[in-house]
Design an enzyme around this catalytic site. Structure first.
Site, PDB file in Angstrom:
ATOM      1  N   GLY A  12      44.103   0.615 -17.896  1.00  0.00           N
ATOM      2  CA  GLY A  12      42.646   0.660 -18.056  1.00  0.00           C
ATOM      3  C   GLY A  12      41.923   1.433 -16.977  1.00  0.00           C
ATOM      4  N   VAL A  65      47.306   1.164 -26.011  1.00  0.00           N
ATOM      5  CA  VAL A  65      47.712  -0.227 -26.267  1.00  0.00           C
ATOM      6  C   VAL A  65      47.641  -0.601 -27.751  1.00  0.00           C
ATOM      7  CG1 VAL A  65      47.132  -1.061 -23.948  1.00  0.00           C
ATOM      8  CG2 VAL A  65      45.398  -1.182 -25.770  1.00  0.00           C
ATOM      9  N   TYR A 155      26.064  -6.599 -27.307  1.00  0.00           N
ATOM     10  CA  TYR A 155      27.481  -6.786 -26.950  1.00  0.00           C
ATOM     11  C   TYR A 155      28.303  -7.045 -28.219  1.00  0.00           C
ATOM     12  CZ  TYR A 155      31.287  -7.580 -23.669  1.00  0.00           C
ATOM     13  OH  TYR A 155      32.446  -7.479 -22.954  1.00  0.00           O
ATOM     14  N   LYS A 162      36.139 -10.640 -26.864  1.00  0.00           N
ATOM     15  CA  LYS A 162      36.355 -11.308 -25.563  1.00  0.00           C
ATOM     16  C   LYS A 162      36.612 -12.800 -25.759  1.00  0.00           C
ATOM     17  CE  LYS A 162      35.891  -7.790 -22.730  1.00  0.00           C
ATOM     18  NZ  LYS A 162      37.114  -7.142 -22.237  1.00  0.00           N
ATOM     19  N   LEU A 194      32.363   3.532 -17.456  1.00  0.00           N
ATOM     20  CA  LEU A 194      32.370   4.334 -18.688  1.00  0.00           C
ATOM     21  C   LEU A 194      32.203   3.428 -19.914  1.00  0.00           C
ATOM     22  CD1 LEU A 194      32.803   7.382 -18.962  1.00  0.00           C
ATOM     23  CD2 LEU A 194      35.191   6.916 -19.521  1.00  0.00           C
TER      24      LEU A 194
END
Ligand code: NAP
Length: 255
Positions: A12, A65, A155, A162, A194
């Protein structure tokens, strides 16, 4: 907090602002030997340049990933070059940009699938790949955000991802604990990276934190780096399945 003699994998790192880089840098300063990944040629140069600033040479390997064959190849390279692993830092997350600005009810099936796959399932896939290399126990660390539990503007599907990620931390902790492999997450306050730039109205969120967090300031990436080294290392040997907030205390506030 020393990580001398420990070998770690960090995924990451996009650039010097990445939270994964903050952890990698501190881990290297604490004595760890690292493997770093990049996704796509676009980021290879950045990662190589950053890795060049570390005290010891790192293994640099490509890894998307979302691709099982790349995850398999990554762990084969690590086995060949490093022999074993002590920790993995998972700092990869993605949701299509439009899903982070349109109303949540407009989230498409594909955006939902991608966000959950790249941002949550990938931790499970990486844990499975790392497990055979963690012959002396180990530590998996991921990065999450308060949007998993509360609604934050725009979000959206990333909050859902998450929530799945934090729940995966608990299931993985229970699964891998008997092998002395710990699994934890840092819930970081907003930091201008970013990925954060893709969330509409992100600057407003930064302002609200500065105003209302008990510490009255924004989170610094170095704070996430230091907590990362703590959770990876032996000082946290009794901690697993945990989500630890590094957000200036914002999450405790009701208003
Ligand atoms: P970042 O520098 O943009 O890092 C995100 C990384 O994920 C990038 O390197 C990105 O690569 C990578 N990634 C995306 N899709 C991938 C894939 N398929 N395979 C491999 N890597 C992939 O942003 P960041 O803010 O440091 O994000 C790191 C983690 O911290 C994320 O999980 C994020 O949700 C979390 N977090 C961030 C904040 C914040 O305010 N910044 C707060 C709490 C938690 P590309 O650039 O190529 O897509």
């Amino acid at each position: 907090m020393t990580l001398t003699g420990k070998k770690g994998l960090v995924l990451g790192v996009a650039n010097k602002r990445s939270l994964a880089w903050a952890i990698a840098k501190r881990a290297s300063e604490a004595g760890a030997e690292l493997a770093l990944t990049f996704q796509g040629e676009r980021l290879e140069e950045n990662v190589r340049e950053l890795a060049g600033t570390l005290a010891r040479e790192s293994l640099i390997v490509p890894c998307d990933v979302a691709a099982d064959d790349q995850i398999e190849a990554l762990f084969a390279r690590i086995r060949e070059s490093m022999g074993r692993l002590d920790f993995v830092v998972h700092g990869a997350a993605f949701a299509p940009r439009e899903a982070l600005s349109a109303p949540f009810s407009q989230t498409t099936r594909e955006a939902f699938r991608m966000a959950l796959d790249i941002s949550a399932y990938s931790l499970v896939a990486l844990a499975r790949g790392a497990q055979p290399l963690m012959t002396e126990g180990g530590s998996l660390l991921t990065l999450t955000y308060l949007g998993a539990e509360r609604v934050l503007p725009n979000y959206n599907v990333m909050g859902v991802a998450k929530a799945a990620l934090e729940c995966s931390v608990r299931y993985l902790a229970a699964d891998l604990g008997p092998q002395n492999i710990r699994v934890n997450a840092i819930s970081a306050g907003p930091v201008k990276t970013l990925a954060a730039a893709g969330i509409s109205g992100f600057s407003d969120i930064l302002g609200v934190y500065r105003e209302r967090a008990p510490l009255r300031r924004n989170t610094e990436s170095g704070e996430v780096g230091d907590t990362g080294v703590f959770l990876i290392g032996d000082a946290a040997r009794g901690i697993t399945g945990e989500v630890l907030y590094v957000d200036g205390g914002y999450h405790v506030m009701g208003m």
